[in-house]
Motif scaffolding. Structure first.
Motif, PDB file in Angstrom:
ATOM      1  N   LEU A 160     -15.019   7.026   4.598  1.00  0.00           N
ATOM      2  CA  LEU A 160     -15.301   5.681   4.102  1.00  0.00           C
ATOM      3  C   LEU A 160     -15.266   4.666   5.247  1.00  0.00           C
ATOM      4  O   LEU A 160     -16.132   3.784   5.331  1.00  0.00           O
ATOM      5  CB  LEU A 160     -14.326   5.289   2.996  1.00  0.00           C
ATOM      6  CG  LEU A 160     -14.473   3.883   2.423  1.00  0.00           C
ATOM      7  CD1 LEU A 160     -15.894   3.621   1.935  1.00  0.00           C
ATOM      8  CD2 LEU A 160     -13.472   3.662   1.294  1.00  0.00           C
ATOM      9  N   LEU A 161     -14.309   4.796   6.135  1.00  0.00           N
ATOM     10  CA  LEU A 161     -14.237   3.880   7.279  1.00  0.00           C
ATOM     11  C   LEU A 161     -15.491   4.017   8.143  1.00  0.00           C
ATOM     12  O   LEU A 161     -16.085   3.012   8.541  1.00  0.00           O
ATOM     13  CB  LEU A 161     -12.978   4.150   8.102  1.00  0.00           C
ATOM     14  CG  LEU A 161     -12.730   3.222   9.279  1.00  0.00           C
ATOM     15  CD1 LEU A 161     -12.646   1.759   8.832  1.00  0.00           C
ATOM     16  CD2 LEU A 161     -11.451   3.619  10.007  1.00  0.00           C
ATOM     17  N   HIS A 162     -15.913   5.236   8.405  1.00  0.00           N
ATOM     18  CA  HIS A 162     -17.134   5.451   9.187  1.00  0.00           C
ATOM     19  C   HIS A 162     -18.332   4.803   8.493  1.00  0.00           C
ATOM     20  O   HIS A 162     -19.156   4.141   9.130  1.00  0.00           O
ATOM     21  CB  HIS A 162     -17.373   6.955   9.390  1.00  0.00           C
ATOM     22  CG  HIS A 162     -18.462   7.272  10.366  1.00  0.00           C
ATOM     23  ND1 HIS A 162     -19.797   7.274  10.011  1.00  0.00           N
ATOM     24  CD2 HIS A 162     -18.416   7.565  11.684  1.00  0.00           C
ATOM     25  CE1 HIS A 162     -20.516   7.575  11.078  1.00  0.00           C
ATOM     26  NE2 HIS A 162     -19.707   7.757  12.107  1.00  0.00           N
ATOM     27  N   GLY A 209     -22.703   2.438   8.176  1.00  0.00           N
ATOM     28  CA  GLY A 209     -23.693   2.564   7.113  1.00  0.00           C
ATOM     29  C   GLY A 209     -24.062   3.995   6.774  1.00  0.00           C
ATOM     30  O   GLY A 209     -24.918   4.234   5.928  1.00  0.00           O
ATOM     31  N   VAL A 210     -23.425   4.964   7.448  1.00  0.00           N
ATOM     32  CA  VAL A 210     -23.672   6.380   7.172  1.00  0.00           C
ATOM     33  C   VAL A 210     -22.347   7.141   7.127  1.00  0.00           C
ATOM     34  O   VAL A 210     -21.338   6.704   7.691  1.00  0.00           O
ATOM     35  CB  VAL A 210     -24.610   7.047   8.215  1.00  0.00           C
ATOM     36  CG1 VAL A 210     -25.980   6.389   8.214  1.00  0.00           C
ATOM     37  CG2 VAL A 210     -23.995   7.028   9.600  1.00  0.00           C
ATOM     38  N   SER A 211     -22.380   8.296   6.485  1.00  0.00           N
ATOM     39  CA  SER A 211     -21.206   9.157   6.394  1.00  0.00           C
ATOM     40  C   SER A 211     -20.824   9.695   7.774  1.00  0.00           C
ATOM     41  O   SER A 211     -21.679   9.832   8.658  1.00  0.00           O
ATOM     42  CB  SER A 211     -21.508  10.327   5.449  1.00  0.00           C
ATOM     43  OG  SER A 211     -20.514  11.319   5.528  1.00  0.00           O
ATOM     44  N   ALA A 225     -15.452   5.584  17.268  1.00  0.00           N
ATOM     45  CA  ALA A 225     -14.081   5.198  16.943  1.00  0.00           C
ATOM     46  C   ALA A 225     -13.495   6.135  15.894  1.00  0.00           C
ATOM     47  O   ALA A 225     -12.310   6.482  15.931  1.00  0.00           O
ATOM     48  CB  ALA A 225     -14.035   3.753  16.432  1.00  0.00           C
ATOM     49  N   VAL A 226     -14.316   6.586  14.970  1.00  0.00           N
ATOM     50  CA  VAL A 226     -13.852   7.424  13.861  1.00  0.00           C
ATOM     51  C   VAL A 226     -13.947   8.909  14.178  1.00  0.00           C
ATOM     52  O   VAL A 226     -13.029   9.666  13.882  1.00  0.00           O
ATOM     53  CB  VAL A 226     -14.631   7.097  12.570  1.00  0.00           C
ATOM     54  CG1 VAL A 226     -14.173   7.988  11.419  1.00  0.00           C
ATOM     55  CG2 VAL A 226     -14.482   5.629  12.202  1.00  0.00           C
ATOM     56  N   LYS A 230      -9.886  -1.062  -1.150  1.00  0.00           N
ATOM     57  CA  LYS A 230     -10.369  -1.957  -0.096  1.00  0.00           C
ATOM     58  C   LYS A 230      -9.226  -2.453   0.788  1.00  0.00           C
ATOM     59  O   LYS A 230      -9.367  -2.532   2.010  1.00  0.00           O
ATOM     60  CB  LYS A 230     -11.122  -3.139  -0.705  1.00  0.00           C
ATOM     61  CG  LYS A 230     -12.480  -2.755  -1.264  1.00  0.00           C
ATOM     62  CD  LYS A 230     -13.199  -3.952  -1.842  1.00  0.00           C
ATOM     63  CE  LYS A 230     -14.586  -3.612  -2.327  1.00  0.00           C
ATOM     64  NZ  LYS A 230     -15.317  -4.796  -2.817  1.00  0.00           N
ATOM     65  N   GLU A 231      -8.086  -2.769   0.192  1.00  0.00           N
ATOM     66  CA  GLU A 231      -6.924  -3.205   0.977  1.00  0.00           C
ATOM     67  C   GLU A 231      -6.459  -2.091   1.906  1.00  0.00           C
ATOM     68  O   GLU A 231      -6.127  -2.338   3.073  1.00  0.00           O
ATOM     69  CB  GLU A 231      -5.782  -3.623   0.047  1.00  0.00           C
ATOM     70  CG  GLU A 231      -5.986  -4.957  -0.615  1.00  0.00           C
ATOM     71  CD  GLU A 231      -4.875  -5.293  -1.602  1.00  0.00           C
ATOM     72  OE1 GLU A 231      -3.726  -4.831  -1.410  1.00  0.00           O
ATOM     73  OE2 GLU A 231      -5.158  -6.013  -2.569  1.00  0.00           O
ATOM     74  N   ASP A 232      -6.426  -0.869   1.388  1.00  0.00           N
ATOM     75  CA  ASP A 232      -6.012   0.279   2.193  1.00  0.00           C
ATOM     76  C   ASP A 232      -6.979   0.496   3.356  1.00  0.00           C
ATOM     77  O   ASP A 232      -6.573   0.768   4.485  1.00  0.00           O
ATOM     78  CB  ASP A 232      -5.922   1.524   1.303  1.00  0.00           C
ATOM     79  CG  ASP A 232      -5.266   2.695   1.999  1.00  0.00           C
ATOM     80  OD1 ASP A 232      -4.337   2.485   2.807  1.00  0.00           O
ATOM     81  OD2 ASP A 232      -5.674   3.845   1.728  1.00  0.00           O
ATOM     82  N   LEU A 233      -8.264   0.347   3.085  1.00  0.00           N
ATOM     83  CA  LEU A 233      -9.269   0.521   4.130  1.00  0.00           C
ATOM     84  C   LEU A 233      -9.151  -0.564   5.202  1.00  0.00           C
ATOM     85  O   LEU A 233      -9.244  -0.278   6.399  1.00  0.00           O
ATOM     86  CB  LEU A 233     -10.666   0.519   3.526  1.00  0.00           C
ATOM     87  CG  LEU A 233     -11.771   0.916   4.483  1.00  0.00           C
ATOM     88  CD1 LEU A 233     -11.567   2.325   5.015  1.00  0.00           C
ATOM     89  CD2 LEU A 233     -13.115   0.799   3.810  1.00  0.00           C
TER      90      LEU A 233
END
Length: 167
Positions: A50-52, A57-59, A72-73, A138-141
């Protein structure tokens, strides 16, 4: 249990050993040993895909070559011919990654993101039917993103490389 992502400081000596690994069993023993002794460590649990996606914009299964937000991910160089995901980023790339993270407006990106979008993109983990938890997700992300910026800042200050493991 699921796939968890960890990021850690990797010294030059460890990087050299990683680049010369002999077999899968040896590499996992080395990585586990380094993890226990890590001077700088970041665990973002299952939020890596999800962060990536939020950053690029992509998995994460479709990393973007030479994109510092993708790197970064998922790191820059992945170790091939092993079952789990292990990658590294050499110290000369850390400054660019940190700058890209610092320039990214995650709060604005999260405002326009909905769980349906995550479901359609088939992002890991499959949490997209928990609409009542959208704010918490969203908060966790956002927390993971902020901790990732702090992590790369520490790595830059320590003049280190980065080890990425997702398993």
């Amino acid at each position: 249990m699921g796939l968890r992502a960890n990021y850690q400081y990797l010294g030059d000596k460890e990087l050299e050993a990683l680049e010369k690994f002999d077999n899968e069993e040896d590499i996992f023993e080395m990585v586990e040993d380094w993890n226990e002794k890590a001077e700088i460590l970041l665990d973002i649990d299952k939020n890596w895909d999800l962060l990536h996606y939020m950053l690029t914009g992509v998995s994460a299964s479709d990393p973007i070559w030479e994109d510092p937000l993708s790197e970064a991910v998922v790191g820059v160089t992945s170790i091939e011919k092993i079952e789990d995901f292990i990658a590294y980023t050499k110290k000369d790339r850390v400054k660019d990654i940190l700058k890209a993270l610092e320039d990214f407006d995650m709060e604005t990106a999260l405002e326009s993101f909905g769980l349906e979008e995550g479901k359609e993109a088939e992002l890991y983990p499959n949490i997209w039917d928990y609409e009542e938890e959208e704010d918490e997700i969203k908060e966790d992300l956002l927390d993971c993103f902020e901790r990732m910026k702090d992590f790369y800042k520490e790595i830059l200050e320590a003049d280190g490389n980065v080890l990425v493991t997702i398993y």
